[in-house]
Design an enzyme around this catalytic site. Sequence first.
Site, mmCIF file in Angstrom:
data_model
loop_
_atom_site.group_PDB
_atom_site.id
_atom_site.type_symbol
_atom_site.label_atom_id
_atom_site.label_comp_id
_atom_site.label_asym_id
_atom_site.label_seq_id
_atom_site.Cartn_x
_atom_site.Cartn_y
_atom_site.Cartn_z
ATOM 1 N N HIS A 48 22.065 19.444 -8.212
ATOM 2 C CA HIS A 48 20.795 19.077 -7.546
ATOM 3 C C HIS A 48 21.147 18.437 -6.210
ATOM 4 O O HIS A 48 21.566 17.289 -6.149
ATOM 5 C CB HIS A 48 19.988 18.093 -8.405
ATOM 6 C CG HIS A 48 18.683 17.676 -7.804
ATOM 7 N ND1 HIS A 48 17.501 17.681 -8.502
ATOM 8 C CD2 HIS A 48 18.358 17.241 -6.571
ATOM 9 C CE1 HIS A 48 16.523 17.267 -7.729
ATOM 10 N NE2 HIS A 48 17.024 16.983 -6.546
ATOM 11 N N HIS A 50 20.119 18.110 -1.851
ATOM 12 C CA HIS A 50 19.295 18.367 -0.659
ATOM 13 C C HIS A 50 20.207 18.458 0.555
ATOM 14 O O HIS A 50 20.919 17.500 0.865
ATOM 15 C CB HIS A 50 18.282 17.245 -0.444
ATOM 16 C CG HIS A 50 17.347 17.076 -1.601
ATOM 17 N ND1 HIS A 50 16.145 17.760 -1.690
ATOM 18 C CD2 HIS A 50 17.447 16.347 -2.732
ATOM 19 C CE1 HIS A 50 15.544 17.435 -2.826
ATOM 20 N NE2 HIS A 50 16.315 16.584 -3.480
ATOM 21 N N LYS A 134 12.295 25.854 -8.781
ATOM 22 C CA LYS A 134 12.022 24.423 -8.822
ATOM 23 C C LYS A 134 10.528 24.147 -8.926
ATOM 24 O O LYS A 134 9.740 24.651 -8.124
ATOM 25 C CB LYS A 134 12.574 23.787 -7.536
ATOM 26 C CG LYS A 134 12.286 22.312 -7.406
ATOM 27 C CD LYS A 134 13.189 21.475 -8.286
ATOM 28 C CE LYS A 134 12.744 20.024 -8.300
ATOM 29 N NZ LYS A 134 13.814 19.096 -8.034
ATOM 30 N N HIS A 171 10.948 18.532 -11.443
ATOM 31 C CA HIS A 171 10.780 17.135 -11.018
ATOM 32 C C HIS A 171 9.761 16.542 -11.982
ATOM 33 O O HIS A 171 8.566 16.802 -11.866
ATOM 34 C CB HIS A 171 10.295 17.047 -9.564
ATOM 35 C CG HIS A 171 10.186 15.626 -9.098
ATOM 36 N ND1 HIS A 171 11.050 15.073 -8.178
ATOM 37 C CD2 HIS A 171 9.344 14.625 -9.458
ATOM 38 C CE1 HIS A 171 10.749 13.790 -7.996
ATOM 39 N NE2 HIS A 171 9.695 13.499 -8.750
ATOM 40 N N HIS A 209 17.203 14.681 -12.444
ATOM 41 C CA HIS A 209 17.298 13.243 -12.134
ATOM 42 C C HIS A 209 16.525 12.382 -13.135
ATOM 43 O O HIS A 209 15.606 11.658 -12.771
ATOM 44 C CB HIS A 209 16.887 12.930 -10.693
ATOM 45 C CG HIS A 209 15.682 13.663 -10.171
ATOM 46 N ND1 HIS A 209 14.500 13.728 -10.844
ATOM 47 C CD2 HIS A 209 15.489 14.341 -9.014
ATOM 48 C CE1 HIS A 209 13.638 14.425 -10.139
ATOM 49 N NE2 HIS A 209 14.209 14.811 -9.021
ATOM 50 N N ASP A 282 21.276 14.640 -6.536
ATOM 51 C CA ASP A 282 20.052 14.381 -5.781
ATOM 52 C C ASP A 282 20.364 13.661 -4.473
ATOM 53 O O ASP A 282 19.561 12.849 -4.002
ATOM 54 C CB ASP A 282 19.041 13.588 -6.625
ATOM 55 C CG ASP A 282 17.646 13.602 -6.014
ATOM 56 O OD1 ASP A 282 17.390 14.442 -5.128
ATOM 57 O OD2 ASP A 282 16.819 12.764 -6.424
HETATM 58 C C1 NCD Z 1 14.129 13.907 -2.522
HETATM 59 C C2 NCD Z 1 14.099 14.313 -1.047
HETATM 60 O O1 NCD Z 1 14.228 13.424 -0.191
HETATM 61 O O2 NCD Z 1 13.988 15.494 -0.769
HETATM 62 N N1 NCD Z 1 13.885 12.486 -2.608
HETATM 63 C C3 NCD Z 1 14.250 11.661 -3.597
HETATM 64 O O3 NCD Z 1 13.871 10.481 -3.570
HETATM 65 N N2 NCD Z 1 15.010 12.072 -4.584
HETATM 66 C C4 NCD Z 1 13.159 14.698 -3.316
HETATM 67 C C5 NCD Z 1 13.334 14.562 -4.810
HETATM 68 O O4 NCD Z 1 14.292 15.081 -5.380
HETATM 69 O O5 NCD Z 1 12.487 13.905 -5.432
HETATM 70 ZN ZN ZN Z 2 15.960 15.821 -5.287
#
Ligand code: NCD
Ligand code: ZN
Length: 382
Positions: A48, A50, A134, A171, A209, A282
């Site tokens: 996971h 970003h 997702k 999520h 998460h 995450d």
């Molecule tokens: C994530 C993001 O910033 O894209 N933020 C987070 O707090 N984890 C999005 C997510 O996974 O909820």
């Molecule tokens: Zn995330």
Amino acid sequence: MLGRVPNRHIRMSGTTAPVIQMRRQSQRADDENAMTCTLTLTRPDDWHLHLRDGGMLDVVAPETAAHFGRALIMPNLVPPVVKGADAADYRDRILAAIPPGHDFTPLMTLYLTETTDAADLLAAAQSGLVTAVKLYPAGATTNSASGVRDIDRVVPVLEAMSEAGLPLCVHGEVTDPQVDIFDREAVFIERVLDPLRRRIPALRVVMEHVTTADGIAYVRDGGDNIAATLTTHHLFINRNHILAGGIRPHYYCLPVAKRESHRLALLEAAISGVSNVFLGTDSAPHLDSLKLAECGCAGIYTAPNTLACLAQIFEEQGALDRLDGFVARHGAVFYGVPVNSGTVTLEKCDAPQPVPSPRATPDGMLTVFDPGVPIYWRVADA
Ligand code: NCD
Ligand code: ZN
């Protein structure tokens, strides 16, 4: 303590491959950073992640690629990655941001909307372009406005995914304003996830998460078609770290960290060796200017020091022999891909290692996660 154990090899039960090798190095009395032992792991996966886009992508993608073999890339760009063609373009931009010499494969996801085209989604999966889909409840987190409001509207797509064996990453928080933010994960399980799984039992689901003992219990009792990812930061922080003695925006993420008893449940699950619990960092970079604002963004950037932090906390729990499963094996098995063939080596130093310094991006600074406790481990230079 591991730091003083010479020439030790640990084998995972049920496998003959030595997955962790620890050996003591000669200590240099004149160097307080002298390495005392190393830990070699199977090259891990981040299930996971970003990576964003543009200048931020160029800064953060190399940091994950330096340590990890693969990562499941979250699709919550603006606009989101909805169609197969969007995922193909995004994958090309990610690959262009990876420096030569890194053995890294981005595994793409599609962002489920109420108008997702099932045929396009299945074609993207069948071609190998897309690894998972997702589900963001609309409004639950960063860039989730295009997410799902009414789960009934996506049931036909989910049924098609179930038949195709394509996993759904969830999520898991309700967005009902009546529900306290600290209860949103537990209520999601009760109101949305459990009814959905009873309706489509063959659907493979990753509850991402997970932040509560409730989530862990649900996944543990949930059979072969459900797994959980755990982040690094939720193993270290509870809600006091965010709120007691001053508000600390760099610890704010979603799902928000819960009370200490939940953190302990997550830690217990991470070190347990249970095969359907594995790492999904995450790691979610946001510029400091957006974190430290009147309404700050949710997300914590953990990619650079995730492995060091995990080695530290697994060692403290006497569970270093379980780290390889958590970061490199369980996820691959659940997703049906081969375990990576490479390795990554960590070294334990005699002195705590500094928190990585903030990263400069073209648009501003990016702060790296501070676990708040001394970390003696670091990834060795390749
Ligand atoms: C994530 C993001 O910033 O894209 N933020 C987070 O707090 N984890 C999005 C997510 O996974 O909820
Ligand atoms: Zn995330």
